[in-house]
Design an enzyme around this catalytic site. Structure first.
Site, PDB file in Angstrom:
ATOM      1  N   ALA A   1      51.836  66.380 -21.245  1.00 39.95           N
ATOM      2  CA  ALA A   1      52.517  65.687 -20.138  1.00 39.95           C
ATOM      3  C   ALA A   1      51.571  65.431 -18.965  1.00 39.95           C
ATOM      4  CB  ALA A   1      53.726  66.504 -19.675  1.00 39.95           C
TER       5      ALA A   1
ATOM      6  N   GLN B   1      47.915  63.947 -17.056  1.00 30.98           N
ATOM      7  CA  GLN B   1      47.344  62.587 -16.882  1.00 30.98           C
ATOM      8  C   GLN B   1      46.645  62.077 -18.135  1.00 30.98           C
ATOM      9  OE1 GLN B   1      45.455  60.876 -13.389  1.00 30.98           O
ATOM     10  NE2 GLN B   1      44.591  62.936 -13.221  1.00 30.98           N
TER      11      GLN B   1
ATOM     12  N   ARG C   1      39.661  69.782 -11.505  1.00 31.15           N
ATOM     13  CA  ARG C   1      39.092  70.142 -10.203  1.00 31.15           C
ATOM     14  C   ARG C   1      39.561  69.154  -9.146  1.00 31.15           C
ATOM     15  NH1 ARG C   1      32.783  68.070  -9.804  1.00 31.15           N
ATOM     16  NH2 ARG C   1      32.993  66.329 -11.255  1.00 31.15           N
TER      17      ARG C   1
ATOM     18  N   ARG D   1      32.819  71.669 -11.759  1.00 27.71           N
ATOM     19  CA  ARG D   1      33.708  71.950 -12.884  1.00 27.71           C
ATOM     20  C   ARG D   1      33.695  73.430 -13.233  1.00 27.71           C
ATOM     21  NH1 ARG D   1      30.788  67.371 -14.292  1.00 27.71           N
ATOM     22  NH2 ARG D   1      31.985  65.426 -14.298  1.00 27.71           N
TER      23      ARG D   1
ATOM     24  N   ASN E   1      40.837  78.574 -16.028  1.00 26.59           N
ATOM     25  CA  ASN E   1      41.137  77.951 -17.323  1.00 26.59           C
ATOM     26  C   ASN E   1      40.720  78.771 -18.544  1.00 26.59           C
ATOM     27  OD1 ASN E   1      42.295  75.723 -16.110  1.00 26.59           O
ATOM     28  ND2 ASN E   1      40.434  74.484 -16.161  1.00 26.59           N
TER      29      ASN E   1
ATOM     30  N   GLN F   1      44.400  79.994 -27.079  1.00 23.87           N
ATOM     31  CA  GLN F   1      44.518  78.887 -28.044  1.00 23.87           C
ATOM     32  C   GLN F   1      43.550  79.058 -29.220  1.00 23.87           C
ATOM     33  OE1 GLN F   1      44.501  75.220 -25.766  1.00 23.87           O
ATOM     34  NE2 GLN F   1      46.471  75.728 -24.841  1.00 23.87           N
TER      35      GLN F   1
ATOM     36  N   ASN G   1      38.186  71.342 -18.577  1.00 26.61           N
ATOM     37  CA  ASN G   1      36.922  71.792 -17.965  1.00 26.61           C
ATOM     38  C   ASN G   1      36.893  73.270 -17.590  1.00 26.61           C
ATOM     39  OD1 ASN G   1      35.117  69.595 -17.907  1.00 26.61           O
ATOM     40  ND2 ASN G   1      36.397  68.579 -16.381  1.00 26.61           N
TER      41      ASN G   1
ATOM     42  N   ASP H   1      30.517  61.015 -20.591  1.00 28.02           N
ATOM     43  CA  ASP H   1      29.211  60.860 -19.936  1.00 28.02           C
ATOM     44  C   ASP H   1      28.371  59.831 -20.697  1.00 28.02           C
ATOM     45  OD1 ASP H   1      29.632  63.327 -18.178  1.00 28.02           O
ATOM     46  OD2 ASP H   1      29.841  64.136 -20.193  1.00 28.02           O
TER      47      ASP H   1
ATOM     48  N   HIS I   1      28.511  69.326 -19.770  1.00 32.43           N
ATOM     49  CA  HIS I   1      29.325  68.308 -19.086  1.00 32.43           C
ATOM     50  C   HIS I   1      29.472  68.769 -17.637  1.00 32.43           C
ATOM     51  CE1 HIS I   1      32.359  65.407 -18.078  1.00 32.43           C
ATOM     52  NE2 HIS I   1      33.248  66.352 -17.820  1.00 32.43           N
TER      53      HIS I   1
HETATM   54  P1  NAD Z   1      46.600  67.256 -15.412  1.00 34.35           P
HETATM   55  O1  NAD Z   1      46.802  68.351 -14.413  1.00 34.35           O
HETATM   56  O2  NAD Z   1      47.148  65.900 -15.134  1.00 34.35           O
HETATM   57  O3  NAD Z   1      47.215  67.701 -16.802  1.00 34.35           O
HETATM   58  C1  NAD Z   1      46.950  68.943 -17.370  1.00 34.35           C
HETATM   59  C2  NAD Z   1      48.207  69.330 -18.139  1.00 34.35           C
HETATM   60  O4  NAD Z   1      47.915  70.521 -18.858  1.00 34.35           O
HETATM   61  C3  NAD Z   1      49.405  69.631 -17.223  1.00 34.35           C
HETATM   62  O5  NAD Z   1      50.522  68.869 -17.650  1.00 34.35           O
HETATM   63  C4  NAD Z   1      49.634  71.126 -17.419  1.00 34.35           C
HETATM   64  O6  NAD Z   1      51.011  71.485 -17.347  1.00 34.35           O
HETATM   65  C5  NAD Z   1      49.058  71.335 -18.819  1.00 34.35           C
HETATM   66  N1  NAD Z   1      48.679  72.720 -19.118  1.00 34.35           N
HETATM   67  C6  NAD Z   1      48.157  73.641 -18.287  1.00 34.35           C
HETATM   68  N2  NAD Z   1      47.990  74.804 -18.933  1.00 34.35           N
HETATM   69  C7  NAD Z   1      48.371  74.594 -20.212  1.00 34.35           C
HETATM   70  C8  NAD Z   1      48.422  75.407 -21.368  1.00 34.35           C
HETATM   71  N3  NAD Z   1      48.071  76.692 -21.325  1.00 34.35           N
HETATM   72  N4  NAD Z   1      48.888  74.870 -22.517  1.00 34.35           N
HETATM   73  C9  NAD Z   1      49.274  73.576 -22.563  1.00 34.35           C
HETATM   74  N5  NAD Z   1      49.269  72.756 -21.489  1.00 34.35           N
HETATM   75  C10 NAD Z   1      48.812  73.256 -20.334  1.00 34.35           C
HETATM   76  O7  NAD Z   1      45.045  67.206 -15.730  1.00 34.35           O
HETATM   77  P2  NAD Z   1      44.240  66.048 -16.497  1.00 34.35           P
HETATM   78  O8  NAD Z   1      43.776  65.056 -15.512  1.00 34.35           O
HETATM   79  O9  NAD Z   1      45.013  65.602 -17.680  1.00 34.35           O
HETATM   80  O10 NAD Z   1      42.941  66.876 -16.951  1.00 34.35           O
HETATM   81  C11 NAD Z   1      43.023  67.905 -17.906  1.00 34.35           C
HETATM   82  C12 NAD Z   1      41.682  68.625 -18.024  1.00 34.35           C
HETATM   83  O11 NAD Z   1      40.697  67.736 -18.559  1.00 34.35           O
HETATM   84  C13 NAD Z   1      41.114  69.130 -16.698  1.00 34.35           C
HETATM   85  O12 NAD Z   1      40.545  70.424 -16.893  1.00 34.35           O
HETATM   86  C14 NAD Z   1      40.041  68.104 -16.368  1.00 34.35           C
HETATM   87  O13 NAD Z   1      39.059  68.626 -15.510  1.00 34.35           O
HETATM   88  C15 NAD Z   1      39.510  67.826 -17.760  1.00 34.35           C
HETATM   89  N6  NAD Z   1      38.719  66.600 -17.931  1.00 34.35           N
HETATM   90  C16 NAD Z   1      37.626  66.660 -18.743  1.00 34.35           C
HETATM   91  C17 NAD Z   1      36.859  65.533 -18.979  1.00 34.35           C
HETATM   92  C18 NAD Z   1      35.634  65.577 -19.870  1.00 34.35           C
HETATM   93  O14 NAD Z   1      34.888  64.579 -19.889  1.00 34.35           O
HETATM   94  N7  NAD Z   1      35.348  66.639 -20.605  1.00 34.35           N
HETATM   95  C19 NAD Z   1      37.222  64.310 -18.388  1.00 34.35           C
HETATM   96  C20 NAD Z   1      38.352  64.282 -17.565  1.00 34.35           C
HETATM   97  C21 NAD Z   1      39.100  65.432 -17.343  1.00 34.35           C
HETATM   98  C1  LMR Z   2      35.008  63.761 -15.449  1.00 35.32           C
HETATM   99  O1  LMR Z   2      33.816  63.818 -15.763  1.00 35.32           O
HETATM  100  O2  LMR Z   2      35.520  62.717 -15.011  1.00 35.32           O
HETATM  101  C2  LMR Z   2      35.881  64.979 -15.641  1.00 35.32           C
HETATM  102  O3  LMR Z   2      35.147  66.078 -16.102  1.00 35.32           O
HETATM  103  C3  LMR Z   2      36.666  65.306 -14.434  1.00 35.32           C
HETATM  104  C4  LMR Z   2      35.810  65.920 -13.351  1.00 35.32           C
HETATM  105  O4  LMR Z   2      36.193  66.984 -12.849  1.00 35.32           O
HETATM  106  O5  LMR Z   2      34.784  65.347 -12.995  1.00 35.32           O
END
Ligand code: NAD
Ligand code: LMR
Length: 326
Positions: free
Chosen positions: A14, A16, A93, A99, A106, A113, A132, A160, A188
């Site tokens: 649910a 983003q 973040r 991050r 986290n 999991q 992250n 990236d 990352h």
């Molecule tokens: P968000 O807050 O919109 O959504 C995260 C969702 O995860 C929420 O709905 C929350 O309720 C749920 N959640 C939290 N703990 C949980 C658990 N234990 N089990 C199941 N669901 C759980 O955040 P987002 O924008 O979707 O980002 C999610 C993650 O992805 C963040 O850590 C963000 O930093 C990371 N991210 C990584 C990259 C990458 O390139 N690796 C890119 C963008 C975002």
């Molecule tokens: C990104 O690279 O966009 C994600 O990892 C989100 C962040 O915290 O930068």
């Protein structure tokens, strides 16, 4: 491609990224247009109502390949017989944070999991960690899943990679599809090393056509800091582009990388390029028959060595910080 139903788990369904990812997966963009799929969407209990709304919208799309949607707050249900899993659910973040500041908030999610994947998923499951700090979270998950091949746990640096490809395409006045053989090394994070020494534009090496000052002072920091720039602009971290990169990563891992190209994936270190075992490190890889292979024997010059050393050092420090969960 087999015609049995593939079970695809998405955590944070649910959130983003989840809101983008679930629909793209359901439309067949990971396994292709002939493979039936079942979505297993995991959320925390307070978000189950929002997740129900996502399920309603998925139903309303009448996707031809989507057989069923399971929504749950129980990881053991979400990972049952999973063929692949996108571990997205985690805190993002906000402005001013790195991050790795998310590590303590986290880390526990990925140890729970990892254990649940070990107990419930198919042994050949493919896991992509997006939440992250992705590399170290992938390490935590895999250390908690002793019965699954560690190679099956990966972290996302494809965003990236795609960002870097796009920057080079703009600079060269080309299309992103003309740009091949770029590399993201390491974490990352802001220490990642976007390396264009082998990069090609329409089959021709780009390095001699790129201004060195621009490469060092503009390109590298732009790619390293792109996540922070998106947060500044949007007030929220990247979501649609992150979901798109997650699709690219899993699609290529399952279906193979294109001919004469490679991609970047965070995978367990195996000693390649002097990166000792024990961290999840982004390398240049090709994929074939559902397996990835680290490209070997690329020359590493002194600048690259320094950059690779810095990102490796950061990953080892992150590892130290979560030692109790490994
Ligand atoms: P968000 O807050 O919109 O959504 C995260 C969702 O995860 C929420 O709905 C929350 O309720 C749920 N959640 C939290 N703990 C949980 C658990 N234990 N089990 C199941 N669901 C759980 O955040 P987002 O924008 O979707 O980002 C999610 C993650 O992805 C963040 O850590 C963000 O930093 C990371 N991210 C990584 C990259 C990458 O390139 N690796 C890119 C963008 C975002
Ligand atoms: C990104 O690279 O966009 C994600 O990892 C989100 C962040 O915290 O930068």
């Amino acid at each position: 491609m087999s015609h049995d139903v593939k079970n695809i788990a998405i955590t944070g369904g649910a959130g983003q990224i989840g809101y983008q990812l679930a629909f793209r997966v359901a439309s067949g963009q990971v396994y292709g247009p002939k493979q039936k799929i079942r979505l297993h969407l995991l959320e925390i209990t307070p978000a189950l109502s929002a997740l129900e709304g996502v399920k309603m919208e998925l139903d309303d799309c009448a996707f031809p390949l989507l057989e069923d949607i399971v929504t749950t707050d129980n990881p053991d249900v979400a990972f049952t017989n999973a063929d692949c899993a996108f571990l997205v659910g985690a805190r993002p973040r906000s402005a001013g944070m790195e991050r790795k500041d998310l590590l303590l908030a986290n880390a526990e999610i990925f140890s729970v999991q990892g254990k649940s994947i070990n107990a419930n998923a198919k042994k050949e499951i493919k896991v992509l960690v997006v939440g992250n700090p992705a590399n170290t979270n992938a390490l935590i998950a895999r250390e908690n899943a002793p019965d699954i091949n560690p190679r099956n746990f990966t972290a996302m640096t494809r965003l990236d990679h795609n960002r870097a490809v796009s920057q080079i395409a703009h600079r060269m006045g080309s299309h992103s599809s003309d740009i091949k053989q770029l590399i993201i090394w390491g974490n990352h994070s802001a220490t990642q090393y976007p390396d264009i020494r082998f990069c090609q534009n329409k089959g021709k090496t780009v390095i001699n056509d790129i201004d060195h000052d621009w490469y060092i002072k503009n390109f590298i920091p732009t790619v390293q800091q792109r996540g922070a720039a998106i947060i500044k602009a949007r007030g929220a971290s990247s979501a649609a582009s992150a979901a798109s990169a997650a699709i690219d990563h899993m699609h290529d891992w399952i279906n193979g990388t294109e001919e004469k190209n490679w991609t970047s994936m965070g995978v367990m270190s195996d000693g390649s390029y002097g990166i000792e075992e024990g961290v999840v490190f982004s390398f240049p890889v090709t994929c074939k028959n559902g397996e990835y292979h680290i490209i070997q024997d690329l020359e590493i010059d002194a600048f690259s060595q320094e950059m690779i050393h810095a990102t490796n050092k950061e990953l080892r420090e992150e590892r130290e910080g979560v030692a109790s969960l490994l």
